[in-house]
Design a protein around this motif. Structure first.
Motif, PDB file in Angstrom:
ATOM      1  N   ASP A 325       0.972  -1.067   0.008  1.00 46.82           N
ATOM      2  CA  ASP A 325      -0.043   0.137  -0.034  1.00 46.82           C
ATOM      3  C   ASP A 325       0.895   1.205   0.030  1.00 46.82           C
ATOM      4  O   ASP A 325       1.555   1.370   0.983  1.00 46.82           O
ATOM      5  N   SER A 326       0.733   2.060  -1.082  1.00 44.91           N
ATOM      6  CA  SER A 326       1.657   3.327  -1.049  1.00 44.91           C
ATOM      7  C   SER A 326       0.719   4.359  -0.772  1.00 44.91           C
ATOM      8  O   SER A 326       1.120   5.486  -0.676  1.00 44.91           O
ATOM      9  N   ALA A 327      -0.740   4.257  -0.568  1.00 43.25           N
ATOM     10  CA  ALA A 327      -1.496   5.437  -0.299  1.00 43.25           C
ATOM     11  C   ALA A 327      -2.016   5.477   0.978  1.00 43.25           C
ATOM     12  O   ALA A 327      -2.687   6.446   1.444  1.00 43.25           O
ATOM     13  N   GLY A 328      -1.487   4.702   2.185  1.00 43.83           N
ATOM     14  CA  GLY A 328      -2.014   4.699   3.240  1.00 43.83           C
ATOM     15  C   GLY A 328      -3.336   4.395   3.558  1.00 43.83           C
ATOM     16  O   GLY A 328      -4.080   5.235   4.466  1.00 43.83           O
ATOM     17  N   ARG A 329      -3.873   3.658   2.849  1.00 42.48           N
ATOM     18  CA  ARG A 329      -5.370   3.137   2.992  1.00 42.48           C
ATOM     19  C   ARG A 329      -5.473   1.791   4.036  1.00 42.48           C
ATOM     20  O   ARG A 329      -6.739   1.456   3.952  1.00 42.48           O
ATOM     21  N   VAL A 330      -4.550   1.079   4.415  1.00 46.34           N
ATOM     22  CA  VAL A 330      -4.580  -0.069   4.908  1.00 46.34           C
ATOM     23  C   VAL A 330      -4.370   0.122   6.750  1.00 46.34           C
ATOM     24  O   VAL A 330      -3.402   0.822   7.143  1.00 46.34           O
ATOM     25  N   ILE A 331      -5.247  -0.519   7.460  1.00 44.64           N
ATOM     26  CA  ILE A 331      -4.919  -0.569   8.798  1.00 44.64           C
ATOM     27  C   ILE A 331      -4.717  -2.229   8.999  1.00 44.64           C
ATOM     28  O   ILE A 331      -5.745  -2.957   8.640  1.00 44.64           O
ATOM     29  N   TYR A 332      -3.621  -2.420   9.428  1.00 48.64           N
ATOM     30  CA  TYR A 332      -3.134  -3.850   9.772  1.00 48.64           C
ATOM     31  C   TYR A 332      -3.362  -4.269  10.940  1.00 48.64           C
ATOM     32  O   TYR A 332      -2.872  -3.576  11.937  1.00 48.64           O
ATOM     33  N   ALA A 333      -3.861  -5.513  11.110  1.00 50.03           N
ATOM     34  CA  ALA A 333      -4.040  -5.918  12.869  1.00 50.03           C
ATOM     35  C   ALA A 333      -3.468  -7.339  12.773  1.00 50.03           C
ATOM     36  O   ALA A 333      -3.610  -8.082  11.942  1.00 50.03           O
ATOM     37  N   GLY A 334      -2.614  -7.814  13.740  1.00 49.77           N
ATOM     38  CA  GLY A 334      -2.328  -9.105  14.063  1.00 49.77           C
ATOM     39  C   GLY A 334      -2.459  -9.290  15.640  1.00 49.77           C
ATOM     40  O   GLY A 334      -2.518  -8.359  16.399  1.00 49.77           O
ATOM     41  N   SER A 335      -2.530 -10.623  15.844  1.00 49.16           N
ATOM     42  CA  SER A 335      -2.805 -11.167  17.485  1.00 49.16           C
ATOM     43  C   SER A 335      -1.869 -11.925  17.915  1.00 49.16           C
ATOM     44  O   SER A 335      -1.242 -12.682  17.321  1.00 49.16           O
ATOM     45  N   PHE A 336      -1.395 -11.871  19.321  1.00 51.68           N
ATOM     46  CA  PHE A 336      -0.670 -13.046  19.840  1.00 51.68           C
ATOM     47  C   PHE A 336      -1.261 -13.562  20.677  1.00 51.68           C
ATOM     48  O   PHE A 336      -0.845 -14.602  21.053  1.00 51.68           O
ATOM     49  N   ASN A 337      -2.763 -13.565  20.695  1.00 52.55           N
ATOM     50  CA  ASN A 337      -3.716 -14.289  21.521  1.00 52.55           C
ATOM     51  C   ASN A 337      -3.679 -15.784  21.087  1.00 52.55           C
ATOM     52  O   ASN A 337      -4.152 -16.662  21.907  1.00 52.55           O
ATOM     53  N   LYS A 338      -3.553 -16.080  19.677  1.00 50.60           N
ATOM     54  CA  LYS A 338      -3.838 -17.561  19.351  1.00 50.60           C
ATOM     55  C   LYS A 338      -2.353 -17.936  19.187  1.00 50.60           C
ATOM     56  O   LYS A 338      -2.219 -19.143  19.404  1.00 50.60           O
ATOM     57  N   VAL A 339      -1.506 -17.251  18.659  1.00 47.50           N
ATOM     58  CA  VAL A 339      -0.047 -17.982  18.501  1.00 47.50           C
ATOM     59  C   VAL A 339       0.749 -18.177  19.797  1.00 47.50           C
ATOM     60  O   VAL A 339       1.495 -19.232  20.092  1.00 47.50           O
ATOM     61  N   MET A 340       0.276 -17.389  20.954  1.00 40.61           N
ATOM     62  CA  MET A 340       0.718 -17.525  21.989  1.00 40.61           C
ATOM     63  C   MET A 340      -0.185 -18.263  22.946  1.00 40.61           C
ATOM     64  O   MET A 340      -0.348 -19.544  23.181  1.00 40.61           O
ATOM     65  N   PHE A 341      -1.119 -17.686  23.644  1.00 41.88           N
ATOM     66  CA  PHE A 341      -2.390 -18.464  24.382  1.00 41.88           C
ATOM     67  C   PHE A 341      -3.373 -17.200  24.737  1.00 41.88           C
ATOM     68  O   PHE A 341      -3.182 -16.150  24.759  1.00 41.88           O
ATOM     69  N   THR A 383      12.312 -10.443  21.797  1.00 42.78           N
ATOM     70  CA  THR A 383      13.560 -10.092  21.860  1.00 42.78           C
ATOM     71  C   THR A 383      14.881 -11.165  22.113  1.00 42.78           C
ATOM     72  O   THR A 383      16.054 -11.211  21.754  1.00 42.78           O
ATOM     73  N   GLU A 384      14.422 -12.292  22.875  1.00 43.36           N
ATOM     74  CA  GLU A 384      15.445 -13.217  23.509  1.00 43.36           C
ATOM     75  C   GLU A 384      15.248 -14.592  22.440  1.00 43.36           C
ATOM     76  O   GLU A 384      15.866 -15.411  22.955  1.00 43.36           O
ATOM     77  N   GLY A 385      14.608 -14.354  21.585  1.00 46.36           N
ATOM     78  CA  GLY A 385      14.466 -15.480  20.524  1.00 46.36           C
ATOM     79  C   GLY A 385      13.389 -16.547  20.735  1.00 46.36           C
ATOM     80  O   GLY A 385      13.129 -17.353  19.911  1.00 46.36           O
ATOM     81  N   HIS A 386      12.739 -16.425  21.922  1.00 50.25           N
ATOM     82  CA  HIS A 386      11.639 -17.470  22.296  1.00 50.25           C
ATOM     83  C   HIS A 386      10.188 -17.313  21.155  1.00 50.25           C
ATOM     84  O   HIS A 386      10.009 -18.287  20.965  1.00 50.25           O
ATOM     85  N   PHE A 387      10.184 -16.382  20.762  1.00 50.27           N
ATOM     86  CA  PHE A 387       8.945 -15.954  19.804  1.00 50.27           C
ATOM     87  C   PHE A 387       9.239 -17.011  18.490  1.00 50.27           C
ATOM     88  O   PHE A 387       8.234 -17.613  18.042  1.00 50.27           O
ATOM     89  N   SER A 388      10.640 -16.413  17.935  1.00 44.17           N
ATOM     90  CA  SER A 388      10.507 -17.319  16.695  1.00 44.17           C
ATOM     91  C   SER A 388      10.908 -18.804  16.884  1.00 44.17           C
ATOM     92  O   SER A 388      10.118 -19.371  15.816  1.00 44.17           O
ATOM     93  N   SER A 389      11.299 -19.136  17.959  1.00 44.41           N
ATOM     94  CA  SER A 389      11.491 -20.586  18.061  1.00 44.41           C
ATOM     95  C   SER A 389      10.085 -21.350  18.485  1.00 44.41           C
ATOM     96  O   SER A 389       9.935 -22.466  17.970  1.00 44.41           O
TER      97      SER A 389
END
Ligand SMILES: Cc1ncc(COP(=O)(O)O)c(C=O)c1O
Length: 492
Positions: A325-341, A383-389
């Motif tokens: 998006d180069s026009a600034g029309r997108v509101i992006y959302a992501g959640s930790f609630n399912k990838v974590m708990f 930041t300590e790498g636990h999320f990616s692992s």
């Protein structure tokens, strides 16, 4: 049974129980109080004397005296020298019957009459929360595989080191180190173009969408909505009084061309492009570009829900629409609630720079900032790498569970449940034969502790409606997947 001068009856105290731990004076107190609260004793009614009540109830006078003294101290009873004891003429608010006890007597009709029109819709949209023990429970990750020890260790360390710093509230946009960590993760993993200042930490995608609709659409504005589409998002749009325009989803995702024909001047679009909820398809690049071009021309907002994009099993993941998006029309959302708990309640929005202040203001107004301790532990986890692992391990685990599910479905339900898109995510949608009653199958499955949602419920229009079942395999162990598919086979 003791009667007072005006004929009101004091409930019999002959069932006072000397064996239970509650003292007798407390039991007398409770019975008189209940009689006042449930209206058997009306305000101003004369009560029998402590002596009469004692002899009628077979307890000592001292017992009834203590009870009366307590009732008087709390304002239920007035004692007038020479005249006797009376139910207080006016009850202070705090002694009124507890609300939940009254609610039990209030009919559903009365409840609905007392709600606003919006309130009735919210109440109707409420769904019971899935539990981790129910096979195929929607949105449930594998809690057994979560690295709890690491999380607890990081939490303990933060709690020990942070002391009083964390007692005050922080920035409503979120804890700065977490915003920085999220910005870095999103640009590396999802191709999102952003600076940490564009990140607003919220409690869930649900809240992200609520804030976006509050800020960017007015009642009656048209909003494109995937048909079929995620029920949680539909409820938010309905609550925002948007005019929902169902736009069909095919194997390339949302049909943008049709959307433009149906509602060219729509103000808002909700999409799940990386893994469409509930069908599971991925939106093609051509459709993404067409959507962005239209949104720019029409001045529409695209809400990109990037739910479960972390899990892709075949092919390379598609970068987020936001990155194109180069026009600034997108509101992006992501959640930790399912990838974590699910009880973590941390998610993020990426908003165009000029909208940050408005989102932060709306966030502050709705629930204030997220708990700093949880945000700081999440920061360390990333930041300590636990999320990616953790993501790597969950990707392998869910991949395996998906294969087990597809294999079980192929064996037990050949041709009766057709799973078409299963390349990504935590759940699949299986299609049933045209005239199958998926609602009935879902109800029968629920009676056997299996939570499969009927696909037909995700459609708004009859002409597109198809029966099917949503199977969330991520949180279900292999043996349970196999057993539950066998159960489903007998039901179907
Ligand atoms: C499509 C979709 N988006 C988002 C979410 C997550 O929402 P939240 O972060 O509010 O728990 C879910 C499931 O829970 C979902 O199915």
């Amino acid at each position: 049974m003791a009667k007072n001068a005006s004929g009101a009856i004091i409930p019999p105290f002959n069932q006072l129980n000397g064996k239970v731990r509650v003292p007798l004076h407390r039991q007398v107190y409770q019975r008189v109080k209940n009689a006042i609260l449930d209206g058997s004793l009306v305000p101003g009614a004369r009560l029998p004397s402590a002596r009469t009540l004692a002899s009628d109830s077979g307890v000592s006078r001292n017992t009834t005296e203590i009870a009366f003294a307590q009732l008087e101290a709390e304002g239920f009873v007035e004692r007038r020298v020479g005249a006797g004891s009376f139910v207080a003429a006016s009850m202070p608010d705090f002694v009124r019957k507890p609300l939940h006890a009254r609610a039990a007597k209030t009919s559903t009709n009365n409840v609905n009459n007392s709600l606003s029109e919006r309130g009735r819709k919210i109440k109707a949209a409420a769904a019971s929360n899935p539990t981790a023990k129910q096979p195929f429970a929607p949105c449930m990750p594998s809690l057994d595989a979560f690295p709890l020890q690491t999380w607890n260790r990081l939490t303990a360390r933060r709690a020990r080191l942070s002391g009083r710093d964390f007692l005050g509230s922080d920035d409503p946009a979120g804890y700065r180190p977490l915003r920085e960590a999220v910005a870095e993760y999103l640009s590396a993993a999802r191709g999102v173009k952003c600076d940490w200042r564009q990140i607003v930490i919220v409690s869930g995608t649900q809240q992200a969408l609520t804030l976006a609709t509050q800020l960017l659409s007015d009642a009656g504005d048209e909003a494109w909505f995937e048909e079929p589409g995620y029920l949680g998002a539909r409820a938010v749009l309905q609550n925002a009084e948007a005019r929902i325009v169902p736009v069909p989803v095919d194997e390339q995702g949302l049909n943008v061309e049709l959307g433009i024909k149906l509602a060219p001047a729509a103000r808002f679009v909700y999409i799940t492009p990386s893994h469409q909820s509930p069908l599971g398809v991925t939106m093609s690049l051509a459709r993404r570009l067409a959507l962005l071009a239209w949104a720019e021309g029409a001045g529409a907002w695209i809400f990109e829900d990037d739910y479960d994009s972390e899990f892709r099993y075949t092919g390379r993941p598609f970068a987020a629409v936001q990155g194109l998006d180069s026009a600034g029309r997108v509101i992006y959302a992501g959640s930790f609630n399912k990838v974590m708990f699910p009880s973590l309640r941390l998610a993020y929005i990426v908003v165009p720079p000029h909208l940050v202040d408005a989102f932060v203001a709306a966030r502050a107004l709705s629930t204030g900032d997220a708990p700093t301790l949880a945000q700081s532990v999440m920061t360390d986890f990333i930041t300590e790498g636990h999320f990616s692992s953790h993501l790597r391990q969950m990707r392998a685990l869910y991949h395996e569970r998906r294969d087990i599910l597809l294999d079980a479905v192929a064996r037990e339900l050949t041709d009766r449940l057709r799973v078409e898109a299963a390349d990504a995510g935590m759940q699949v949608a299986g299609l049933l034969d045209k005239d199958t009653d998926d609602q009935k199958i879902s109800t029968q499955a629920a009676a056997r502790e299996c939570r499969v949602s009927p696909l037909s419920g995700y459609y708004l229009l009859d002409r597109y409606r198809r029966p099917g079942l949503i199977l969330n395999y991520a949180g279900t162990p292999p043996e349970t997947i196999r057993r539950t598919v066998r159960t489903l086979a007998t039901i179907i």
